[in-house]
Design an enzyme around this catalytic site. Structure first.
Site, mmCIF file in Angstrom:
data_model
loop_
_atom_site.group_PDB
_atom_site.id
_atom_site.type_symbol
_atom_site.label_atom_id
_atom_site.label_comp_id
_atom_site.label_asym_id
_atom_site.label_seq_id
_atom_site.Cartn_x
_atom_site.Cartn_y
_atom_site.Cartn_z
ATOM 1 N N SER A 130 10.647 6.733 20.156
ATOM 2 C CA SER A 130 11.429 5.638 20.718
ATOM 3 C C SER A 130 12.240 4.916 19.659
ATOM 4 O O SER A 130 11.975 5.021 18.456
ATOM 5 C CB SER A 130 10.532 4.627 21.450
ATOM 6 O OG SER A 130 10.144 3.573 20.609
ATOM 7 N N VAL A 131 13.217 4.153 20.140
ATOM 8 C CA VAL A 131 14.072 3.345 19.269
ATOM 9 C C VAL A 131 13.261 2.296 18.521
ATOM 10 O O VAL A 131 13.671 1.814 17.454
ATOM 11 C CB VAL A 131 15.183 2.658 20.115
ATOM 12 C CG1 VAL A 131 14.598 1.603 21.044
ATOM 13 C CG2 VAL A 131 16.267 2.064 19.243
ATOM 14 N N LYS A 132 12.093 1.923 19.049
ATOM 15 C CA LYS A 132 11.301 0.842 18.462
ATOM 16 C C LYS A 132 10.708 1.192 17.098
ATOM 17 O O LYS A 132 10.268 0.301 16.372
ATOM 18 C CB LYS A 132 10.182 0.449 19.429
ATOM 19 C CG LYS A 132 10.656 -0.045 20.787
ATOM 20 C CD LYS A 132 11.379 -1.369 20.703
ATOM 21 C CE LYS A 132 11.665 -1.939 22.077
ATOM 22 N NZ LYS A 132 12.293 -3.259 22.036
ATOM 23 N N ASP A 133 10.701 2.480 16.748
ATOM 24 C CA ASP A 133 10.217 2.846 15.409
ATOM 25 C C ASP A 133 11.017 2.124 14.329
ATOM 26 O O ASP A 133 10.474 1.705 13.299
ATOM 27 C CB ASP A 133 10.353 4.356 15.181
ATOM 28 C CG ASP A 133 9.399 5.181 16.011
ATOM 29 O OD1 ASP A 133 8.585 4.587 16.755
ATOM 30 O OD2 ASP A 133 9.461 6.420 15.937
ATOM 31 N N ALA B 243 10.070 -1.660 14.171
ATOM 32 C CA ALA B 243 8.657 -1.849 13.847
ATOM 33 C C ALA B 243 8.431 -1.760 12.336
ATOM 34 O O ALA B 243 7.778 -2.632 11.728
ATOM 35 C CB ALA B 243 7.807 -0.814 14.582
#
Length: 453
Positions: free
Chosen positions: A42-45, A48
């Site tokens: 996901s883009v959230k890597d 994060a």
């Protein structure tokens, strides 16, 4: 030899993929930034790791500490990768509407998962916002990430995602479209792109039940806009600091059904197996098509992988229960096909009214046919029972035959829905379908209304 020192070094540089079949009718080149190619899918890597490294740099996160975050699952996965590589413990607090796959994946990579109810106010002590904050106060040597207000979230996309899109399109991008949740992706990418070319338009995808669109258009935070919704990862009932409304040119809202349907369309028509917010995003692009010209380059970002929604949007039963599958419903047999295997609940003429009441309560129904040895001879519904009770408080001890109404109309399995609908009236609340010699099934107003989805 070429290799990464650890999994975190593989984050970014995700591909742009042309949308073909689903972009038919759009006078522009539509490209998807497919973020599922990140190691945590996901883009959230991106954000994060950025949030963790910034917290390490200024001392908020200390060696051996515990990372605590409220997450829909994807940020949790990115944080889990960082925690594994850097030696931290992780607690992820999630709402119960998130998919089981997301929870299982987080547990698989060593995170502790705490599940909270969805249908509570943000400041309710049971909400995942409140629980996250409280745990950070109670657990020694812990750091509460707070991705909604942590501006490292936006910075990650300003430093990484925005430049990638600019370079991949050779500066030809004219529109950027993305679902808005914490706001970091849209704000970071928008800031970078508008610095390169102020004419680039930034569109946010919102969902019904979220406050973003109305707030952007009116400046009013309308609590009446807030209600429970199915779509995951986008929309909010708060205004995160990461949402920079001044950089966003507009929002369009996408329904839960459209988001789910288009998530499946991306898989079967484009071969792109992505998540629920991607379905909302591509439907949003279609809703905005009048804004695009033939020479425009539209980039839409797909947040995460379809593997996290196998039990939801990619499950026919789940979709059908919510009326998201466009099954053709034209006849009586179509209305009852999902529960035709259940026996017809009946009450006998000589039974007491109290027995009928018990059955209505047990099976959570409002109408019940009355039978005797000859077949169906009457009916009872909760409205009639209520009226009878007002007239006679001892009604529960009387036989059903003394208070029953006329039998429900009986139709064949092939009777059209239009014909069945005409049989409902103030005095008739149900219809029976004759399926075989001695087998019947009931159709209620609820069945008719459900078929309208």
């Amino acid at each position: 030899m070429k290799y990464a020192q650890n999994i975190l070094q593989t984050i970014g540089n995700t591909p742009l993929v042309k949308i073909n079949k689903l972009a038919t009718g759009i006078d522009a080149l539509v490209l998807a930034k497919v973020e599922t190619f990140n190691p945590g899918n996901s883009v959230k890597d991106r954000m994060a790791v950025k949030m963790v490294e910034d917290a390490e740099a200024d001392g908020r996160l200390k060696p051996g500490g515990t990372i605590i975050e409220g997450t829909s699952g994807n940020t949790g996965m990115g944080l889990a990768l960082a925690a594994i590589v850097k030696g931290y413990k992780l607690v992820c607090v999630m709402s119960d509407k998130q998919s089981k796959e997301k929870m299982d994946i987080l547990r698989a990579v060593g995170a502790k998962v705490v599940v909270c109810p969805t249908d509570v106010e943000p400041d309710d002590p049971r909400s995942y916002y409140s629980v996250s904050k409280r745990m950070a106060e109670e657990i020694p040597n812990s750091w509460y990430v707070n991705q909604y207000d942590n501006l490292s979230n936006t910075a990650a996309h300003y430093e990484q995602t925005g430049p990638e899109i600019w370079e991949q399109t050779e500066g030809k991008i004219t529109h950027f479209v993305v679902g808005v949740g914490t706001g970091g992706t849209i704000s970071g990418v928008a800031k970078y792109l508008k610095e390169k070319n102020p004419d680039i338009k930034i569109w946010g995808i919102d969902t019904y039940g979220s406050v973003f669109k109305k707030y952007h258009e009116t400046g009013i935070f309308d609590e009446n806009e807030i209600y429970s919704y199915v779509t995951e990862g986008i929309g909010e009932d708060i205004l995160p600091k990461n949402v920079n409304f001044s950089l966003i040119d507009g929002f369009t809202k996408v329904t839960d059904k459209d988001a789910a349907v288009y998530t499946r369309k991306l898989a079967v028509e484009e071969g792109i197996f992505v998540g629920n917010s991607a379905g909302a995003a591509i439907k949003g692009v279609l809703q905005l098509k009048e804004h695009f010209k033939p020479d425009d380059v539209v980039v839409v970002l797909f947040h995460d992988s379809g593997s996290r929604y196998v039990g939801k949007m990619f499950n026919d039963d789940w979709m059908r229960e919510r009326g998201y599958l466009d099954d053709t419903i034209t006849k009586a047999e179509d209305l009852i096909k999902d529960h035709v295997d259940k026996p017809l609940v009946v009450v006998r003429t000589e039974e007491l009214v109290s027995h009928a009441i018990d059955r209505l309560r047990k099976y959570k129904i409002s109408q019940i046919p009355v039978v005797d040895t000859t077949g169906i001879v009457g009916s009872l519904d909760e409205t009639d029972l209520f009226r009878s009770f007002i007239a006679d408080k001892n009604i529960a001890d009387k036989p059903v035959k003394e208070v029953m109404g006329k039998p429900y109309p009986i139709v064949k399995a092939g009777t059209s829905v239009d014909e069945i609908s005409k049989l409902f009236s103030k005095d008739n609340q149900a219809v029976l379908v004759h399926l075989s010699e001695d087998k019947y099934h009931i159709i209620t107003k609820h069945d008719i209304i459900s078929s309208m989805k």
